[in-house]
Design an enzyme around this catalytic site. Structure first.
Site, PDB file in Angstrom:
ATOM      1  N   ARG A  69       8.312   2.670  -1.198  1.00  0.00           N
ATOM      2  CA  ARG A  69       7.481   3.804  -0.757  1.00  0.00           C
ATOM      3  C   ARG A  69       8.013   5.151  -1.255  1.00  0.00           C
ATOM      4  O   ARG A  69       7.657   6.200  -0.723  1.00  0.00           O
ATOM      5  CB  ARG A  69       7.352   3.837   0.776  1.00  0.00           C
ATOM      6  CG  ARG A  69       6.630   2.614   1.365  1.00  0.00           C
ATOM      7  CD  ARG A  69       5.192   2.538   0.828  1.00  0.00           C
ATOM      8  NE  ARG A  69       4.410   1.514   1.455  1.00  0.00           N
ATOM      9  CZ  ARG A  69       4.281   0.263   0.996  1.00  0.00           C
ATOM     10  NH1 ARG A  69       4.925  -0.104  -0.099  1.00  0.00           N
ATOM     11  NH2 ARG A  69       3.523  -0.605   1.613  1.00  0.00           N
ATOM     12  N   LEU A  70       8.850   5.137  -2.280  1.00  0.00           N
ATOM     13  CA  LEU A  70       9.332   6.380  -2.887  1.00  0.00           C
ATOM     14  C   LEU A  70       8.398   6.745  -4.040  1.00  0.00           C
ATOM     15  O   LEU A  70       8.758   6.674  -5.210  1.00  0.00           O
ATOM     16  CB  LEU A  70      10.779   6.211  -3.359  1.00  0.00           C
ATOM     17  CG  LEU A  70      11.782   5.837  -2.266  1.00  0.00           C
ATOM     18  CD1 LEU A  70      13.181   5.672  -2.850  1.00  0.00           C
ATOM     19  CD2 LEU A  70      11.786   6.899  -1.168  1.00  0.00           C
TER      20      LEU A  70
END
Length: 213
Positions: free
Chosen positions: A191-192
């Site tokens: 989720r970066l």
């Protein structure tokens, strides 16, 4: 209530780095749209168009992008539709291109300007004849009794315009969306995600900022 909390996947198709960004966001948009077409995505030109009514209620719908250049993004619609009625009182608008299969999306904010009759007529005459006829049939966003009413009207208008060209309806037109900001989102692992926001400054130059995912 259905529990959807376990539906997730990793985004692993690559990142987006500042060194990869052109000064003009429309150049990157063109590259991404070309890649979306080359990937044979379904409806790569489909975009979610958001407008707001007089009470501040947002509305969204899918519309097809028909042209873009350094001035902005162009789409066509019935000028009596809900979106057109809302744009007549508040021309602020947002577009979203959801290219899920590439782990990408592009979000645009800006304002919509009506296209000239010449521009509208040029595009209208390039449409398939049945699409031209359909523009006459549907009073977009209005309530109708049944689908048969649409089909009956279509058959009537098809017979009427069987010979010769279909004229441009006075209630049919288009808009140029001049962007104030364009955000490029590339999915990342854990989720970066990579997010870069282009915004116009007071001199109409594009400023670029990385945003937290």
């Amino acid at each position: 209530m259905s529990d959807l909390s376990d539906i997730r996947r990793e985004y692993t198709q690559g990142g987006l780095r500042r060194a990869d960004l052109p000064n003009n966001p429309m150049d990157l948009f063109e590259t991404w749209l070309t890649q979306a077409k080359d990937a044979h995505l379904s409806d790569p030109t489909a975009m979610c168009v958001a407008t707001v009514d007089a009470q501040g209620q947002p509305y969204q719908r899918i519309v097809l992008l028909k042209r873009f250049d350094n001035n902005g993004f162009v789409f066509f619609t019935n000028l009596e539709s809900r979106k057109s009625t809302q744009l007549a009182t508040n021309n602020k608008i947002s577009l979203l291109f959801p290219w899920h299969n590439l782990d990408r999306q592009v979000a645009v904010t800006g304002h919509a300007e009506p296209l000239s009759m010449i521009e509208v007529a040029k595009y209208f005459m390039s449409r398939p004849k049945d699409s031209q006829i359909a523009a006459w049939v549907s009073k977009q966003s209005s309530k109708i009794s049944a689908r048969q009413a649409l089909e009956g009207k279509f058959a009537e208008m098809k017979a009427k315009f069987a010979q010769g060209d279909v004229p441009l309806p006075k209630f049919w037109g288009g808009y140029l969306v001049r962007p104030d900001s364009i955000e490029f989102w590339q999915g990342g692992e854990h989720r970066l995600h990579d997010r870069f926001l282009y915004q116009k400054d007071t001199d109409s130059n594009w400023q670029i900022d990385r945003l937290a995912p």
